[in-house]
Design a protein around this motif. Structure first.
Motif, mmCIF file in Angstrom:
data_model
loop_
_atom_site.group_PDB
_atom_site.id
_atom_site.type_symbol
_atom_site.label_atom_id
_atom_site.label_comp_id
_atom_site.label_asym_id
_atom_site.label_seq_id
_atom_site.Cartn_x
_atom_site.Cartn_y
_atom_site.Cartn_z
ATOM 1 N N PRO A 107 12.005 9.055 43.486
ATOM 2 C CA PRO A 107 12.582 9.140 42.137
ATOM 3 C C PRO A 107 12.353 10.480 41.461
ATOM 4 O O PRO A 107 13.210 10.950 40.709
ATOM 5 C CB PRO A 107 11.895 7.994 41.379
ATOM 6 N N PHE A 108 11.216 11.126 41.729
ATOM 7 C CA PHE A 108 10.931 12.399 41.067
ATOM 8 C C PHE A 108 11.901 13.474 41.525
ATOM 9 O O PHE A 108 12.498 14.181 40.704
ATOM 10 C CB PHE A 108 9.494 12.830 41.341
ATOM 11 N N PHE A 109 12.087 13.633 42.828
ATOM 12 C CA PHE A 109 13.013 14.648 43.334
ATOM 13 C C PHE A 109 14.440 14.324 42.896
ATOM 14 O O PHE A 109 15.213 15.228 42.539
ATOM 15 C CB PHE A 109 12.939 14.709 44.862
ATOM 16 N N ALA A 110 14.795 13.048 42.912
ATOM 17 C CA ALA A 110 16.142 12.654 42.495
ATOM 18 C C ALA A 110 16.395 13.052 41.042
ATOM 19 O O ALA A 110 17.440 13.636 40.718
ATOM 20 C CB ALA A 110 16.330 11.147 42.669
ATOM 21 N N MET A 111 15.441 12.769 40.163
ATOM 22 C CA MET A 111 15.642 13.040 38.741
ATOM 23 C C MET A 111 15.526 14.522 38.402
ATOM 24 O O MET A 111 16.251 15.028 37.542
ATOM 25 C CB MET A 111 14.621 12.242 37.921
ATOM 26 N N GLU A 112 14.637 15.235 39.068
ATOM 27 C CA GLU A 112 14.412 16.641 38.737
ATOM 28 C C GLU A 112 15.417 17.582 39.396
ATOM 29 O O GLU A 112 15.751 18.627 38.840
ATOM 30 C CB GLU A 112 12.997 17.058 39.130
ATOM 31 N N VAL A 113 15.897 17.228 40.589
ATOM 32 C CA VAL A 113 16.747 18.151 41.346
ATOM 33 C C VAL A 113 18.173 17.625 41.506
ATOM 34 O O VAL A 113 19.142 18.324 41.190
ATOM 35 C CB VAL A 113 16.133 18.433 42.737
ATOM 36 N N LEU A 114 18.323 16.403 41.995
ATOM 37 C CA LEU A 114 19.651 15.919 42.362
ATOM 38 C C LEU A 114 20.499 15.506 41.160
ATOM 39 O O LEU A 114 21.643 15.957 41.017
ATOM 40 C CB LEU A 114 19.529 14.742 43.337
ATOM 41 N N VAL A 115 19.975 14.645 40.307
ATOM 42 C CA VAL A 115 20.785 14.085 39.216
ATOM 43 C C VAL A 115 21.342 15.159 38.278
ATOM 44 O O VAL A 115 22.529 15.121 37.934
ATOM 45 C CB VAL A 115 19.971 13.031 38.434
ATOM 46 N N PRO A 116 20.547 16.166 37.852
ATOM 47 C CA PRO A 116 21.114 17.179 36.952
ATOM 48 C C PRO A 116 22.242 18.003 37.574
ATOM 49 O O PRO A 116 23.027 18.624 36.855
ATOM 50 C CB PRO A 116 19.902 18.077 36.631
ATOM 51 N N ARG A 117 22.343 18.012 38.912
ATOM 52 C CA ARG A 117 23.319 18.861 39.595
ATOM 53 C C ARG A 117 24.383 18.063 40.340
ATOM 54 O O ARG A 117 25.276 18.639 40.940
ATOM 55 C CB ARG A 117 22.584 19.776 40.594
ATOM 56 N N MET A 118 24.290 16.750 40.273
ATOM 57 C CA MET A 118 25.148 15.896 41.074
ATOM 58 C C MET A 118 26.628 16.058 40.746
ATOM 59 O O MET A 118 27.493 16.002 41.620
ATOM 60 C CB MET A 118 24.742 14.429 40.879
ATOM 61 N N ALA A 119 26.934 16.273 39.466
ATOM 62 C CA ALA A 119 28.332 16.410 39.065
ATOM 63 C C ALA A 119 29.006 17.568 39.794
ATOM 64 O O ALA A 119 30.175 17.481 40.166
ATOM 65 C CB ALA A 119 28.431 16.604 37.554
ATOM 66 N N GLY A 120 28.258 18.652 40.015
ATOM 67 C CA GLY A 120 28.821 19.795 40.726
ATOM 68 C C GLY A 120 29.174 19.460 42.155
ATOM 69 O O GLY A 120 30.227 19.861 42.655
ATOM 70 N N PHE A 121 28.307 18.701 42.838
ATOM 71 C CA PHE A 121 28.604 18.309 44.215
ATOM 72 C C PHE A 121 29.844 17.415 44.281
ATOM 73 O O PHE A 121 30.709 17.605 45.136
ATOM 74 C CB PHE A 121 27.408 17.576 44.828
ATOM 75 N N LEU A 122 29.932 16.450 43.379
ATOM 76 C CA LEU A 122 31.069 15.531 43.399
ATOM 77 C C LEU A 122 32.373 16.246 43.047
ATOM 78 O O LEU A 122 33.431 15.929 43.594
ATOM 79 C CB LEU A 122 30.821 14.383 42.415
ATOM 80 N N ILE A 128 33.944 12.332 48.567
ATOM 81 C CA ILE A 128 32.639 11.781 48.932
ATOM 82 C C ILE A 128 32.063 10.979 47.768
ATOM 83 O O ILE A 128 32.055 11.434 46.623
ATOM 84 C CB ILE A 128 31.655 12.901 49.314
ATOM 85 N N GLN A 129 31.583 9.790 48.078
ATOM 86 C CA GLN A 129 30.873 8.956 47.110
ATOM 87 C C GLN A 129 29.399 8.981 47.470
ATOM 88 O O GLN A 129 29.018 8.636 48.593
ATOM 89 C CB GLN A 129 31.417 7.530 47.157
ATOM 90 N N LEU A 130 28.574 9.413 46.532
ATOM 91 C CA LEU A 130 27.158 9.618 46.808
ATOM 92 C C LEU A 130 26.344 8.424 46.330
ATOM 93 O O LEU A 130 26.456 7.996 45.177
ATOM 94 C CB LEU A 130 26.677 10.889 46.099
ATOM 95 N N HIS A 131 25.560 7.848 47.236
ATOM 96 C CA HIS A 131 24.656 6.750 46.904
ATOM 97 C C HIS A 131 23.219 7.233 47.061
ATOM 98 O O HIS A 131 22.796 7.594 48.156
ATOM 99 C CB HIS A 131 24.891 5.553 47.824
ATOM 100 N N LEU A 132 22.450 7.237 45.964
ATOM 101 C CA LEU A 132 21.045 7.630 46.005
ATOM 102 C C LEU A 132 20.168 6.389 45.938
ATOM 103 O O LEU A 132 20.435 5.467 45.168
ATOM 104 C CB LEU A 132 20.705 8.548 44.830
ATOM 105 N N ARG A 290 23.976 18.919 52.772
ATOM 106 C CA ARG A 290 22.828 19.763 53.098
ATOM 107 C C ARG A 290 23.038 21.191 52.615
ATOM 108 O O ARG A 290 22.158 21.786 51.982
ATOM 109 C CB ARG A 290 22.585 19.771 54.603
ATOM 110 N N ASP A 291 24.207 21.768 52.880
ATOM 111 C CA ASP A 291 24.484 23.151 52.482
ATOM 112 C C ASP A 291 24.459 23.292 50.966
ATOM 113 O O ASP A 291 23.937 24.268 50.424
ATOM 114 C CB ASP A 291 25.830 23.600 53.046
ATOM 115 N N TRP A 292 25.044 22.305 50.281
ATOM 116 C CA TRP A 292 25.043 22.325 48.811
ATOM 117 C C TRP A 292 23.623 22.258 48.281
ATOM 118 O O TRP A 292 23.240 23.012 47.371
ATOM 119 C CB TRP A 292 25.862 21.150 48.289
ATOM 120 N N LEU A 293 22.809 21.371 48.851
ATOM 121 C CA LEU A 293 21.434 21.198 48.394
ATOM 122 C C LEU A 293 20.632 22.485 48.578
ATOM 123 O O LEU A 293 19.879 22.899 47.680
ATOM 124 C CB LEU A 293 20.777 20.056 49.155
#
Length: 301
Positions: A107-122, A128-132, A290-293
């Motif tokens: 949850p920490f990595f998801a909230m600090e890194v992925l969630v704030p930037r997820m809109a850009g990936f989508l 692609i539909q992303l399931h965390l 992976r490349d986006w991350l």
């Protein structure tokens, strides 16, 4: 009209792709990891490319890899061309059915890194539909993930693995706790101030050792399995804990946390992107994630 005659002299795309990866990372090892091939295969491709062009593109020495003048020119051209091709392929190759990509992480990595930037990936990958998820696959509550981002020392044997982030930890506490003493060192070595630990006491021991500081005892130790809870305890004035410097920038700006020392250390564990090797080769959506991350993580190093 474009003169197509010059295209006859183009090197093979694998060699150009290998060169671009080495030039980007300044490392044969990192390039091989990105391309999911052996380091020897990358070296062979670079050698063939340099022989074909009759020019050295890379300089190899004890400090690593650097680009020659010709290499810098070619790297810029390759990077632009591959980005353009990748973007067009992403649009042209969209499937009529949505591709579901399942990523498991804490949850920490998801909230600090992925969630704030997820809109850009989508936005970049509308097909692609992303399931965390942070549930273990063995719990039976979720389908098996396509990949996971795991905080660990050694990846599972046989998996494809690439290091995403190795933290630079600093000690943090609440402003009120810091204001209660004349200097930060009074807190760091106070027996009455609790030490906040993530999972175990290694971070404290390693930070003291790294900075050649004498180990002291404290009357209270609090242990947490989640970094969010640890930081919440620090904000509330319950003690001193460690966090990656970039992850507390917002707290520092808001005045909810203070950094006691800018002396950092890197723990043995790091965040790693893991998946079965065959998945990386068979799933283009996984490679795009992976490349986006890896690009996005540069903002929090």
């Amino acid at each position: 009209m474009t003169d197509r005659h010059h295209r006859r002299h183009l090197a093979n795309l694998r060699a150009l792709r290998a060169f671009e990866a080495v030039g980007h990372h300044r490392s044969f090892t990192a390039a091989a990891s990105e391309l999911a091939v052996s380091q020897g295969a990358v070296s062979h491709q670079i050698k063939q490319l340099e022989e074909r062009l009759g020019r050295r593109l890379l300089e190899r020495n004890s400090r690593g890899v650097s680009l020659t003048a010709e290499g810098s020119l070619l790297l810029d051209a390759c990077a632009r061309a591959f980005d353009d091709v990748a973007n067009v392929l992403s649009l042209v190759g969209q499937e009529t059915e949505t591709k579901v990509l399942r990523i498991r992480t804490g949850p920490f990595f998801a909230m600090e890194v992925l969630v704030p930037r997820m809109a850009g990936f989508l936005e970049q990958n509308p097909g692609i539909q992303l399931h965390l998820s942070n549930l273990e696959a063995r719990s039976g509550a979720v389908e098996r993930e396509d990949a996971q981002i795991k905080y660990c020392v050694h990846p599972p044997a046989g998996d494809y693995a690439v290091e995403v982030l190795r933290e630079r930890l600093v000690p943090v506490c609440s402003p009120a706790l810091l204001a209660s003493v004349k200097q930060a060192s009074d807190l760091l070595f106070s027996r009455s101030v609790a030490r906040l630990h993530y999972r175990n006491a290694d971070d404290w021991k390693n930070w003291l050792t790294h900075n050649n500081l004498q180990e002291t005892q404290t009357n209270a130790n609090l242990f947490f399995d989640d970094q969010h809870t640890l930081l919440a305890a620090a904000r509330s004035g319950h003690g001193i804990g460690f966090s990656h410097r970039a992850f507390v920038e917002a707290d520092i700006a808001r005045g909810t946390l203070c950094v006691l020392s800018e002396e950092t250390f890197q723990p043995e564990e790091s965040y790693k992107f893991l998946c079965p090797k065959e998945s990386m080769e068979a799933n283009p959506a996984l490679a795009r994630f992976r490349d986006w991350l890896l690009r996005e993580i540069e903002t929090v190093r």
